[in-house]
Design an enzyme around this catalytic site. Structure first.
Site, PDB file in Angstrom:
ATOM      1  N   VAL A 145      47.111  71.909  52.970  1.00 12.62           N
ATOM      2  CA  VAL A 145      46.034  72.738  53.503  1.00 12.62           C
ATOM      3  C   VAL A 145      45.665  72.290  54.914  1.00 12.62           C
ATOM      4  O   VAL A 145      45.420  73.112  55.799  1.00 12.62           O
ATOM      5  CB  VAL A 145      44.798  72.676  52.578  1.00 12.62           C
ATOM      6  CG1 VAL A 145      43.595  73.344  53.233  1.00 12.62           C
ATOM      7  CG2 VAL A 145      45.109  73.361  51.241  1.00 12.62           C
ATOM      8  N   GLU A 146      45.632  70.981  55.138  1.00 11.62           N
ATOM      9  CA  GLU A 146      45.203  70.466  56.431  1.00 11.62           C
ATOM     10  C   GLU A 146      46.181  70.793  57.559  1.00 11.62           C
ATOM     11  O   GLU A 146      45.772  71.323  58.592  1.00 11.62           O
ATOM     12  CB  GLU A 146      45.016  68.946  56.349  1.00 11.62           C
ATOM     13  CG  GLU A 146      43.799  68.504  55.550  1.00 11.62           C
ATOM     14  CD  GLU A 146      42.503  68.861  56.230  1.00 11.62           C
ATOM     15  OE1 GLU A 146      42.475  69.006  57.473  1.00 11.62           O
ATOM     16  OE2 GLU A 146      41.500  69.020  55.512  1.00 11.62           O
TER      17      GLU A 146
END
Length: 361
Positions: A145-146
């Site tokens: 996600v990051e």
């Protein structure tokens, strides 16, 4: 947009992911702003600013750093003209949309990249789980996600981003003084870290908020939670996946991750007994025992009924459709310490689980 915790390692992800839950017009507006921020670095050196140089002197004294080095480093920072407005809360508009948010994050590109990352680093992920109690799917979900496993780590000089937000944070923000103090603390942490390395402090790149590396740690989180997981004598969150995996796991353990505990349970609301105001009052913080949760009209089943910890009712808006709900445990709350957003935490869980289903069917 969520309130940003001073302990959150990633500020960029919070802002971008919160934006994904917004209506299309707001998303387009934020995208235009990001393009403007990326297009050009500012031309105003902070060496000409008395407030910046006073801060440099204070940092040098507090941290016992070379005064000339600190002044030269901050003085070389450039104002990023469009970054301050990216910190302003988005205009109120349509409800957030979890389904749209999920579709943009838990997509085939991230899932396939996550499968490769897991398989390439299976031994490291297993060791991190053994040492810290954090399962591979959580670590894989976070990194995916990051930064899409290191593909998108930011192209702003960290010194420029932190100086801009330390000395030119938008005063129209409802919490301007608090946010400015936060970024000055991050700038101080960055200088302290860089003073102990041989690299040029003007070289590190990151997000427009100063988050760095595959896990997008802010400097204070690097100082507190980053670990040398492969024992090579240095911590590298940009190129060393061992350090990345160990640092993410250590972060979660530090914030109270419970080994073997589920993060969420299914929940159904009983309209005849529902006390929604009571259930929603604590927001995402676990507050209710299983018994008090059920007494307020949240129906649980299976192992959730005997869950020994506290629970929170997590609401996920779906635009014009009815919201979705889950029961969040302490571990769900810990994920939100990385980024204070229930949408973010759910995207981490769902991405990690999608990857796990392929790697360990």
């Amino acid at each position: 947009m969520r309130r940003l915790s001073s302990t959150a390692p990633s500020l960029l992800a919070g802002l971008l992911l919160a934006a994904l839950a917004l209506p299309p017009a707001a998303i387009a507006q934020n995208a235009d702003a990001r393009r403007g921020a990326t297009a050009v670095r500012g031309t105003v050196p902070y060496a000409t600013r008395d407030d910046a140089m006073r801060f440099a002197d204070d940092v040098a004294t507090r941290r016992n750093l070379d005064r000339d080095w600190v002044r030269a480093t901050i003085g070389a920072a450039q104002l990023l003209p469009n970054v301050p407005r990216l910190m302003l809360p988005p205009a109120k508009g349509s409800p957030k949309n979890w389904n749209a948010y999920r579709a943009r994050i838990v997509d085939p590109i991230r899932i396939n990249a996550g499968v490769r990352f897991w398989r390439d680093n299976a031994a490291l992920l297993a060791r991190a789980e053994a040492e810290y109690g954090v399962p591979p799917e959580i670590i894989v979900g976070i990194i995916g996600v990051e930064t899409l496993y290191g593909r998108i780590m930011g192209n702003f000089r960290v010194i420029d981003a932190l100086a801009t937000l330390s000395f030119d944070f938008p005063q129209g923000h409802p919490r301007a003084a608090e946010r400015e103090a936060f970024f000055r603390g991050e700038l101080e942490s960055f200088l302290s870290i860089e003073s102990r390395t041989a690299q040029d402090p003007l070289v590190p790149l990151g997000s427009y908020a100063g988050a760095m590396g595959m896990p997008q740690f802010m400097p204070s989180s690097i100082a507190k939670y980053a670990v040398d997981f492969d024992g090579d004598g240095r911590i590298d969150l940009v190129n060393n996946t061992a350090d990345v995996i160990g640092s993410v796991a250590n972060y979660f353990k530090a914030f109270g991750w419970q080994r073997g505990m589920a993060s969420i349970f299914p929940v159904r609301l009983d309209p005849e007994r529902l006390k929604m105001q009571i259930l929603m009052a604590p927001d995402i913080k676990p507050t209710f025992s299983a018994d008090s949760f059920v007494a307020a009209g949240a129906t649980l089943r299976g192992e959730a009924l005997s869950h020994p910890g506290l629970l929170a009712l997590i609401e996920l808006q779906n635009g014009p459709d009815a919201p979705s709900y889950v029961a969040g445990t302490q571990n769900f709350y810990v994920i939100t310490r990385y980024n204070w957003s229930s949408y973010y935490a759910m995207s981490v869980l769902e991405l990690g689980n999608e990857v796990k289903a392929i790697v360990s069917p």
